[in-house]
Design a protein around this motif. Structure first.
Motif, PDB file in Angstrom:
ATOM      1  N   LEU A 251       0.840  -1.194   0.000  1.00  0.00           N
ATOM      2  CA  LEU A 251       0.000   0.000   0.000  1.00  0.00           C
ATOM      3  C   LEU A 251       0.874   1.241   0.000  1.00  0.00           C
ATOM      4  N   LEU A 252       0.656   2.095  -0.993  1.00  0.00           N
ATOM      5  CA  LEU A 252       1.484   3.288  -1.193  1.00  0.00           C
ATOM      6  C   LEU A 252       0.612   4.522  -1.326  1.00  0.00           C
ATOM      7  N   ALA A 253       1.079   5.625  -0.772  1.00  0.00           N
ATOM      8  CA  ALA A 253       0.433   6.923  -0.945  1.00  0.00           C
ATOM      9  C   ALA A 253       1.187   7.706  -2.009  1.00  0.00           C
ATOM     10  N   ILE A 254       0.436   8.342  -2.898  1.00  0.00           N
ATOM     11  CA  ILE A 254       1.011   9.216  -3.923  1.00  0.00           C
ATOM     12  C   ILE A 254       0.772  10.660  -3.490  1.00  0.00           C
ATOM     13  N   GLU A 255       1.860  11.340  -3.144  1.00  0.00           N
ATOM     14  CA  GLU A 255       1.763  12.703  -2.619  1.00  0.00           C
ATOM     15  C   GLU A 255       2.109  13.720  -3.710  1.00  0.00           C
ATOM     16  N   PRO A 256       1.543  14.933  -3.645  1.00  0.00           N
ATOM     17  CA  PRO A 256       1.836  15.950  -4.663  1.00  0.00           C
ATOM     18  C   PRO A 256       3.325  16.263  -4.789  1.00  0.00           C
ATOM     19  N   GLN A 257       4.058  16.237  -3.664  1.00  0.00           N
ATOM     20  CA  GLN A 257       5.479  16.593  -3.712  1.00  0.00           C
ATOM     21  C   GLN A 257       6.341  15.479  -4.296  1.00  0.00           C
ATOM     22  N   GLY A 258       5.739  14.346  -4.629  1.00  0.00           N
ATOM     23  CA  GLY A 258       6.518  13.235  -5.164  1.00  0.00           C
ATOM     24  C   GLY A 258       6.662  13.233  -6.665  1.00  0.00           C
ATOM     25  N   ALA A 273      15.955   3.205 -11.953  1.00  0.00           N
ATOM     26  CA  ALA A 273      14.982   2.363 -12.633  1.00  0.00           C
ATOM     27  C   ALA A 273      13.655   2.365 -11.890  1.00  0.00           C
ATOM     28  N   LEU A 274      12.617   1.979 -12.588  1.00  0.00           N
ATOM     29  CA  LEU A 274      11.303   1.806 -11.987  1.00  0.00           C
ATOM     30  C   LEU A 274      11.398   0.798 -10.845  1.00  0.00           C
ATOM     31  N   GLY A 275      10.801   1.144  -9.713  1.00  0.00           N
ATOM     32  CA  GLY A 275      10.804   0.258  -8.555  1.00  0.00           C
ATOM     33  C   GLY A 275      11.919   0.516  -7.568  1.00  0.00           C
ATOM     34  N   GLU A 276      12.886   1.387  -7.905  1.00  0.00           N
ATOM     35  CA  GLU A 276      13.976   1.685  -6.967  1.00  0.00           C
ATOM     36  C   GLU A 276      13.501   2.622  -5.860  1.00  0.00           C
ATOM     37  N   THR A 277      14.055   2.411  -4.668  1.00  0.00           N
ATOM     38  CA  THR A 277      13.803   3.304  -3.541  1.00  0.00           C
ATOM     39  C   THR A 277      14.860   4.403  -3.540  1.00  0.00           C
ATOM     40  N   VAL A 278      14.426   5.647  -3.405  1.00  0.00           N
ATOM     41  CA  VAL A 278      15.329   6.793  -3.516  1.00  0.00           C
ATOM     42  C   VAL A 278      15.087   7.757  -2.369  1.00  0.00           C
ATOM     43  N   ARG A 279      15.999   8.680  -2.185  1.00  0.00           N
ATOM     44  CA  ARG A 279      15.913   9.693  -1.135  1.00  0.00           C
ATOM     45  C   ARG A 279      15.910  11.082  -1.751  1.00  0.00           C
ATOM     46  N   VAL A 280      15.273  12.004  -1.060  1.00  0.00           N
ATOM     47  CA  VAL A 280      15.206  13.372  -1.530  1.00  0.00           C
ATOM     48  C   VAL A 280      16.622  13.925  -1.719  1.00  0.00           C
ATOM     49  N   ASP A 304      11.524  13.824  -3.313  1.00  0.00           N
ATOM     50  CA  ASP A 304      11.033  13.367  -2.016  1.00  0.00           C
ATOM     51  C   ASP A 304      11.551  11.953  -1.781  1.00  0.00           C
ATOM     52  N   ASP A 305      11.413  11.460  -0.571  1.00  0.00           N
ATOM     53  CA  ASP A 305      11.733  10.066  -0.301  1.00  0.00           C
ATOM     54  C   ASP A 305      10.618   9.172  -0.858  1.00  0.00           C
ATOM     55  N   GLY A 306      10.979   7.985  -1.310  1.00  0.00           N
ATOM     56  CA  GLY A 306       9.956   7.054  -1.762  1.00  0.00           C
ATOM     57  C   GLY A 306      10.478   6.072  -2.789  1.00  0.00           C
ATOM     58  N   MET A 307       9.554   5.389  -3.435  1.00  0.00           N
ATOM     59  CA  MET A 307       9.880   4.428  -4.474  1.00  0.00           C
ATOM     60  C   MET A 307       9.388   4.957  -5.817  1.00  0.00           C
ATOM     61  N   LEU A 324       9.014  11.398 -13.577  1.00  0.00           N
ATOM     62  CA  LEU A 324       8.811  10.271 -12.674  1.00  0.00           C
ATOM     63  C   LEU A 324       7.932  10.738 -11.529  1.00  0.00           C
ATOM     64  N   HIS A 325       7.310   9.772 -10.851  1.00  0.00           N
ATOM     65  CA  HIS A 325       6.712  10.114  -9.571  1.00  0.00           C
ATOM     66  C   HIS A 325       6.885   8.961  -8.606  1.00  0.00           C
ATOM     67  N   LEU A 326       6.755   9.314  -7.340  1.00  0.00           N
ATOM     68  CA  LEU A 326       7.104   8.421  -6.246  1.00  0.00           C
ATOM     69  C   LEU A 326       5.866   7.992  -5.479  1.00  0.00           C
ATOM     70  N   GLY A 327       5.978   6.843  -4.844  1.00  0.00           N
ATOM     71  CA  GLY A 327       5.000   6.403  -3.858  1.00  0.00           C
ATOM     72  C   GLY A 327       5.732   6.156  -2.552  1.00  0.00           C
ATOM     73  N   ARG A 328       5.045   6.372  -1.456  1.00  0.00           N
ATOM     74  CA  ARG A 328       5.660   6.074  -0.160  1.00  0.00           C
ATOM     75  C   ARG A 328       4.750   5.126   0.607  1.00  0.00           C
ATOM     76  N   ASP A 329       5.352   4.248   1.385  1.00  0.00           N
ATOM     77  CA  ASP A 329       4.578   3.269   2.149  1.00  0.00           C
ATOM     78  C   ASP A 329       3.638   3.978   3.117  1.00  0.00           C
ATOM     79  N   THR A 330       2.442   3.424   3.240  1.00  0.00           N
ATOM     80  CA  THR A 330       1.442   4.008   4.124  1.00  0.00           C
ATOM     81  C   THR A 330       0.618   2.879   4.724  1.00  0.00           C
ATOM     82  N   THR A 331      -0.365   3.245   5.516  1.00  0.00           N
ATOM     83  CA  THR A 331      -1.232   2.275   6.164  1.00  0.00           C
ATOM     84  C   THR A 331      -2.691   2.648   5.890  1.00  0.00           C
TER      85      THR A 331
END
Length: 339
Positions: A251-258, A273-280, A304-307, A324-331
């Protein structure tokens, strides 16, 4: 037959048990046909008592994963093993599908951005009006299959937004997770409006979309994800027996800053590459002016931080194109605002 309120007509058996093939028609007079029309195939599979699931694909013509998956489902879904009704619209934008374009070559309108449509508008707006008036009110639940098409490539996912109403948000999130794609992504502050999903949610109908890969190609894996996803939704709604046990979606959240957008015209050379985890602040890649050998490329940074869950496919880009855009783990609790 139904046409109340506009020119679109729906001609298909809706209430009799079995498999029925018909169409949604929109009149279209043009140079080669004074009394022509745009024909959207509609397949209804009706079993015993139960809810109605509306499944759509091909609102963007260059996204074929859903078109293949629903066309196959139309031939294989067994009404004798079904509780309820499934309405399939596998090719919602026939002219764009035939041309392999995102928008309609008839009028240049983006079908996925013009709901609820206009009965007196352009042909594509009349298609949206027909879907909104004649099909959407029949649905207890909506699944709208998309992919990245020719310009984007996504990690295959269930994709959606949550409405403000808490009860509807919970049912919508349950639907997104029930699709059982490898990833479930929720857009926190969606920029796109006038989509079929947003129109359904405004009517109080749980609805979700997908992003099933893309990159201008179709793979057996993405079509299989679509097939299993629809089957899993049918099981979730109690319309078929339990589907096979599936892995839990991430489960991932897509945030505007990503979102990383191109600052200008150029050619984007990615560094991840697609699927890599990266840092801001990490290097996202470089924007080149390939006609200027004397000009150094512009370094672009991860926002931003995320995948990395989505990337642009054509290197050539214009200002503000998403690279590109990022997703971050969420609940679930975080998405629903539960303390």
């Amino acid at each position: 037959m139904s046409r109340a309120g506009g020119p679109a007509r729906l001609e298909v058996e809706l209430d009799r048990r079995g498999r029925h093939v018909g169409a949604l028609f929109v009149p279209h007079s043009h140079d080669r046909s004074a009394y022509g029309r745009i024909t959207l195939p509609v397949i209804v599979v009706k079993g015993g008592d139960g809810p109605t699931l509306l499944c759509t694909a091909g609102l963007h013509g260059d996204e074929y994963e859903g078109q293949f998956a629903l066309s196959r489902l139309a031939r294989t879904l067994d009404p004798d093993r079904l509780s309820g009704r499934v309405i399939l619209l596998p090719v919602a934008n026939p002219a764009a599908s035939a041309a392999a374009t995102r928008t309609s070559p008839i009028d240049g309108v983006n079908l996925a951005r013009c709901f609820p449509g206009r009965p007196d508008g352009q042909p594509t707006e009349q298609i949206a009006d027909g879907i909104f008036r004649l099909l959407l009110p029949l649905a207890d639940c909506v699944v709208d299959l998309h992919s990245g098409g020719g310009t984007l490539d996504y990690l295959p996912c269930a994709f959606g937004r949550l409405p403000a109403d808490r009860g509807l948000a919970e049912r919508t999130l349950d639907l997104i997770l029930a699709f059982a794609a490898p990833h479930a992504m929720v857009m926190r502050s969606p920029e796109a409006s006038a989509t079929l999903v947003s129109a359904a949610l405004e009517q109080g109908i749980p609805a979700m979309a997908t992003e099933l890969g893309g990159g201008g190609c179709v793979t057996p894996r993405t079509i299989e994800i679509a097939r299993v996803g629809i089957e899993s939704v049918l099981a979730h709604l109690g319309m078929i027996g339990s589907a096979m046990p599936l892995g839990k979606a991430r489960l991932l959240a897509i945030e505007p800053q990503g979102f990383l957008r191109a600052p200008g015209r150029g050619a984007f050379e990615p560094s991840h590459a697609l699927g890599e985890t990266v840092r801001v602040g990490e290097t996202a890649g470089w924007l080149w002016d390939l006609e200027r050998a004397d000009k150094a490329p512009e370094q672009l940074l991860i926002p931003d931080d995320g995948m990395i869950v989505c990337r642009r496919v054509p290197p050539i880009c214009s200002a503000a194109d998403v690279l590109l855009h990022l997703g971050r783990d969420t609940t679930r609790a975080e998405l629903l605002g539960v303390a």
